[in-house]
Design a protein around this motif. Structure first.
Motif, PDB file in Angstrom:
ATOM      1  N   TYR A  56       0.760  -1.368   0.080  1.00 14.96           N
ATOM      2  CA  TYR A  56      -0.200   0.071   0.081  1.00 14.96           C
ATOM      3  C   TYR A  56       0.805   1.208   0.092  1.00 14.96           C
ATOM      4  CZ  TYR A  56      -3.955  -2.821   1.323  1.00 14.96           C
ATOM      5  OH  TYR A  56      -4.824  -3.872   1.440  1.00 14.96           O
ATOM      6  N   ARG A  57       0.285   2.112  -0.251  1.00 18.70           N
ATOM      7  CA  ARG A  57       1.023   3.685  -0.293  1.00 18.70           C
ATOM      8  C   ARG A  57       0.511   4.316   0.973  1.00 18.70           C
ATOM      9  NH1 ARG A  57       3.658   7.032  -3.683  1.00 18.70           N
ATOM     10  NH2 ARG A  57       3.560   9.178  -3.650  1.00 18.70           N
ATOM     11  N   TRP A  58       1.312   4.611   1.792  1.00  8.18           N
ATOM     12  CA  TRP A  58       0.811   5.108   3.049  1.00  8.18           C
ATOM     13  C   TRP A  58       1.123   6.477   3.417  1.00  8.18           C
ATOM     14  CZ3 TRP A  58      -0.867   1.601   6.865  1.00  8.18           C
ATOM     15  CH2 TRP A  58      -0.975   0.361   6.548  1.00  8.18           C
ATOM     16  N   ARG A  59       0.262   7.100   4.103  1.00  6.72           N
ATOM     17  CA  ARG A  59       0.698   8.450   4.789  1.00  6.72           C
ATOM     18  C   ARG A  59       1.327   8.407   5.928  1.00  6.72           C
ATOM     19  NH1 ARG A  59       2.167  13.430   2.339  1.00  6.72           N
ATOM     20  NH2 ARG A  59       1.490  15.127   3.926  1.00  6.72           N
ATOM     21  N   VAL A  60       2.290   9.332   6.285  1.00  5.93           N
ATOM     22  CA  VAL A  60       2.916   9.065   7.460  1.00  5.93           C
ATOM     23  C   VAL A  60       3.186  10.336   8.122  1.00  5.93           C
ATOM     24  CG1 VAL A  60       5.246   8.211   8.668  1.00  5.93           C
ATOM     25  CG2 VAL A  60       4.387   7.046   6.568  1.00  5.93           C
ATOM     26  N   HIS A  61       2.881  10.537   9.557  1.00  3.94           N
ATOM     27  CA  HIS A  61       2.901  11.860  10.174  1.00  3.94           C
ATOM     28  C   HIS A  61       3.474  11.393  11.506  1.00  3.94           C
ATOM     29  CE1 HIS A  61       1.427  14.699  13.024  1.00  3.94           C
ATOM     30  NE2 HIS A  61       1.311  15.546  11.957  1.00  3.94           N
ATOM     31  N   VAL A  62       4.533  12.288  11.933  1.00  8.77           N
ATOM     32  CA  VAL A  62       5.073  12.174  13.465  1.00  8.77           C
ATOM     33  C   VAL A  62       5.713  13.531  13.854  1.00  8.77           C
ATOM     34  CG1 VAL A  62       7.210  11.422  12.396  1.00  8.77           C
ATOM     35  CG2 VAL A  62       6.675  10.795  14.694  1.00  8.77           C
ATOM     36  N   HIS A  63       5.613  13.759  15.200  1.00 10.68           N
ATOM     37  CA  HIS A  63       6.311  14.921  15.651  1.00 10.68           C
ATOM     38  C   HIS A  63       7.480  14.209  16.444  1.00 10.68           C
ATOM     39  CE1 HIS A  63       2.434  17.314  16.157  1.00 10.68           C
ATOM     40  NE2 HIS A  63       3.015  17.083  14.929  1.00 10.68           N
ATOM     41  N   VAL A  64       8.697  14.849  16.303  1.00  9.51           N
ATOM     42  CA  VAL A  64       9.838  14.384  16.714  1.00  9.51           C
ATOM     43  C   VAL A  64      10.884  15.526  17.161  1.00  9.51           C
ATOM     44  CG1 VAL A  64      10.018  12.251  15.648  1.00  9.51           C
ATOM     45  CG2 VAL A  64      10.984  14.348  14.388  1.00  9.51           C
ATOM     46  N   PRO A  65      11.706  15.275  18.049  1.00  9.00           N
ATOM     47  CA  PRO A  65      12.608  16.182  18.696  1.00  9.00           C
ATOM     48  C   PRO A  65      13.665  16.660  17.607  1.00  9.00           C
ATOM     49  CG  PRO A  65      12.315  14.665  20.432  1.00  9.00           C
ATOM     50  CD  PRO A  65      11.770  14.256  19.139  1.00  9.00           C
ATOM     51  N   ASP A  66      13.960  15.495  16.861  1.00  9.98           N
ATOM     52  CA  ASP A  66      15.196  15.854  15.825  1.00  9.98           C
ATOM     53  C   ASP A  66      14.750  14.739  14.755  1.00  9.98           C
ATOM     54  OD1 ASP A  66      17.124  15.671  14.252  1.00  9.98           O
ATOM     55  OD2 ASP A  66      18.756  15.476  15.678  1.00  9.98           O
ATOM     56  N   PRO A  67      14.562  15.486  13.478  1.00  9.69           N
ATOM     57  CA  PRO A  67      13.810  14.574  12.422  1.00  9.69           C
ATOM     58  C   PRO A  67      14.877  13.585  11.717  1.00  9.69           C
ATOM     59  CG  PRO A  67      14.567  16.945  11.748  1.00  9.69           C
ATOM     60  CD  PRO A  67      14.800  16.837  12.979  1.00  9.69           C
ATOM     61  N   GLU A  68      16.172  13.721  12.236  1.00  4.98           N
ATOM     62  CA  GLU A  68      17.225  13.000  11.360  1.00  4.98           C
ATOM     63  C   GLU A  68      16.949  11.412  11.585  1.00  4.98           C
ATOM     64  OE1 GLU A  68      19.018  14.011   8.724  1.00  4.98           O
ATOM     65  OE2 GLU A  68      17.906  15.714   9.304  1.00  4.98           O
ATOM     66  N   ALA A  69      16.572  11.094  12.693  1.00  5.35           N
ATOM     67  CA  ALA A  69      16.361   9.614  13.160  1.00  5.35           C
ATOM     68  C   ALA A  69      15.021   9.147  12.358  1.00  5.35           C
ATOM     69  CB  ALA A  69      16.269   9.440  14.693  1.00  5.35           C
ATOM     70  N   ALA A  70      14.192  10.058  12.368  1.00  3.23           N
ATOM     71  CA  ALA A  70      12.862   9.356  11.807  1.00  3.23           C
ATOM     72  C   ALA A  70      12.868   9.456  10.445  1.00  3.23           C
ATOM     73  CB  ALA A  70      11.789  10.607  12.214  1.00  3.23           C
ATOM     74  N   LEU A  71      13.805  10.318   9.772  1.00  2.00           N
ATOM     75  CA  LEU A  71      14.129  10.349   8.201  1.00  2.00           C
ATOM     76  C   LEU A  71      14.974   9.273   7.763  1.00  2.00           C
ATOM     77  CD1 LEU A  71      14.763  14.050   7.314  1.00  2.00           C
ATOM     78  CD2 LEU A  71      12.829  12.820   6.840  1.00  2.00           C
ATOM     79  N   ALA A  72      15.748   8.662   8.715  1.00  2.00           N
ATOM     80  CA  ALA A  72      16.819   7.649   8.605  1.00  2.00           C
ATOM     81  C   ALA A  72      15.804   6.242   8.698  1.00  2.00           C
ATOM     82  CB  ALA A  72      17.746   7.491   9.607  1.00  2.00           C
ATOM     83  N   ALA A  73      14.778   6.322   9.730  1.00  2.00           N
ATOM     84  CA  ALA A  73      13.804   5.046   9.770  1.00  2.00           C
ATOM     85  C   ALA A  73      13.052   4.790   8.538  1.00  2.00           C
ATOM     86  CB  ALA A  73      13.036   5.101  11.145  1.00  2.00           C
ATOM     87  N   ILE A  74      12.532   6.123   8.079  1.00  2.00           N
ATOM     88  CA  ILE A  74      11.470   5.960   7.107  1.00  2.00           C
ATOM     89  C   ILE A  74      12.588   5.445   5.697  1.00  2.00           C
ATOM     90  CG2 ILE A  74      10.145   7.563   5.112  1.00  2.00           C
ATOM     91  CD1 ILE A  74       9.657   9.158   7.646  1.00  2.00           C
ATOM     92  N   ARG A  75      13.534   6.180   5.522  1.00  2.00           N
ATOM     93  CA  ARG A  75      14.346   5.724   4.332  1.00  2.00           C
ATOM     94  C   ARG A  75      14.975   4.168   4.355  1.00  2.00           C
ATOM     95  NH1 ARG A  75      16.266  11.640   4.255  1.00  2.00           N
ATOM     96  NH2 ARG A  75      15.056  12.706   2.371  1.00  2.00           N
ATOM     97  N   ARG A  76      14.786   3.458   5.472  1.00  2.00           N
ATOM     98  CA  ARG A  76      15.241   2.075   5.461  1.00  2.00           C
ATOM     99  C   ARG A  76      14.154   1.245   4.621  1.00  2.00           C
ATOM    100  NH1 ARG A  76      17.708   3.158  10.800  1.00  2.00           N
ATOM    101  NH2 ARG A  76      15.670   3.040  11.731  1.00  2.00           N
TER     102      ARG A  76
END
Length: 337
Positions: free
Chosen positions: A281-301
């Motif tokens: 499926y194509r998913w919409r992802v939304h999150v609030h984080v203190p620092d975006p780099e870890a979230a971006l890395a998790a997504i891009r994995r």
């Protein structure tokens, strides 16, 4: 003044257009009372821009199938959803379409089924759903529609739809008033929830468009914090962190894994399927984080995200200009543009 009821595809196009207009007119006041989950003062703007995406996507769509129309509107809204409120509304809109495919006219029983489906999807899309928000208004609207005579008696008449829609708006208003006592930040500030008010406006636009009536501005009279001269409450609250939003193709297992990882990194996590693709499926992802780099890395994995935006959670008057991640594959723009 009521005209002939015609709750068809054209009426639903009018609904989205009317919702865009009323949210545009009320965006400043909605922003002013936006303090939950973060006081970033953009709920009105985010709802307006998300609904605008949906409305423009279907304005010229040549279909009489109300499910097809709402599904296309939901997909467009999901791809360009803004913030918590916009993302949740896009989930609502996409789910609303499911029970309506193959129908050319909205009725009381169909509305009740569609709202029930949307409520389930909205609550399940959030990792930590919180009462006292738009979710509570959706739940109240669903209960009212399913309790109406039309749904209980399978009455598909125009009269049954009118009674159902009026009951839905009345229940939504009551739920909005109750939000003030359901969340401590709202109780302390003596205001109602901004997203809840925005969704009330959307439901009243649906009622007006389906029944050929005018909007009811008197619904907002007396709502705490919503007076024209009331202060911008969000300016008295400090918010920190970043908001990350994107769409990405994932298998259901990968989506569940990503949700767990984002739950560990931040909060206000929303994952909802947009449409089926070969990968899952194509998913919409939304999150609030203190620092975006870890979230971006998790997504891009899991792959390369599209419609990627990374924005500050501080109120516009308090913080730097919002900026999109330059590595976005789809030219993401300023979240408040």
């Amino acid at each position: 003044m009521q005209t002939k009821i015609a709750a068809n595809a054209q009426a639903l196009k009018r609904w989205l257009g009317k919702s865009e207009e009323v949210l545009g007119n009320h965006s400043d006041r909605l922003n002013a009372i936006n303090i939950f989950p973060v006081a970033d003062g953009d709920t009105g703007t985010n709802l307006y821009l998300t609904v605008r995406s949906a409305s423009r996507a279907v304005a010229q769509l040549p279909t009489t199938d109300v499910g097809e129309l709402l599904a296309e509107a939901g997909r467009a809204a999901m791809e360009e959803a803004r913030g918590n409120s916009g993302t949740l509304f896009s989930v609502f809109l996409a789910a609303l379409a499911d029970p309506l495919h193959g129908t050319t006219r909205l009725t009381g029983p169909l509305l009740a089924a569609a709202l029930e489906r949307a409520e389930i999807r909205c609550w399940s899309a959030l990792s930590e759903p919180v009462p006292g928000t738009m979710l509570s208004v959706i739940a109240a609207a669903t209960r009212a529609a399913n309790s109406a005579d039309a749904a209980r008696n399978q009455d598909h008449s125009n009269h049954g739809l009118a009674r159902t829609l009026n009951a839905v708006v009345a229940a939504a208003l009551e739920a909005v008033v109750e939000t003030e006592g359901q969340l401590d930040p709202l109780s302390d500030a003596h205001i109602v929830d901004a997203g809840a008010v925005g969704f009330l406006l959307i439901l009243d636009a649906l009622r007006a468009s389906a029944l050929g009536e005018e909007l009811q501005p008197e619904l907002l009279e007396g709502l705490h914090g919503y007076g024209v001269q009331a202060p911008h409450i969000h300016l008295d609250h400090q918010s920190e962190g970043m908001e990350v939003m994107c769409t990405i193709n994932l298998s259901p297992l990968d989506a569940a894994t990503l949700r767990l990882q984002l739950d560990e990194l931040g909060d206000s996590v929303i994952l909802s399927a947009v449409t089926e693709v070969p990968e899952g499926y194509r998913w919409r992802v939304h999150v609030h984080v203190p620092d975006p780099e870890a979230a971006l890395a998790a997504i891009r994995r899991f792959g390369e995200p599209a419609h990627l935006s990374v924005t500050t959670l501080s109120a516009p008057d308090d913080g730097p200009d919002r900026a999109a991640d330059p590595a976005s594959t789809c030219g993401a723009g300023n979240a408040d543009e």
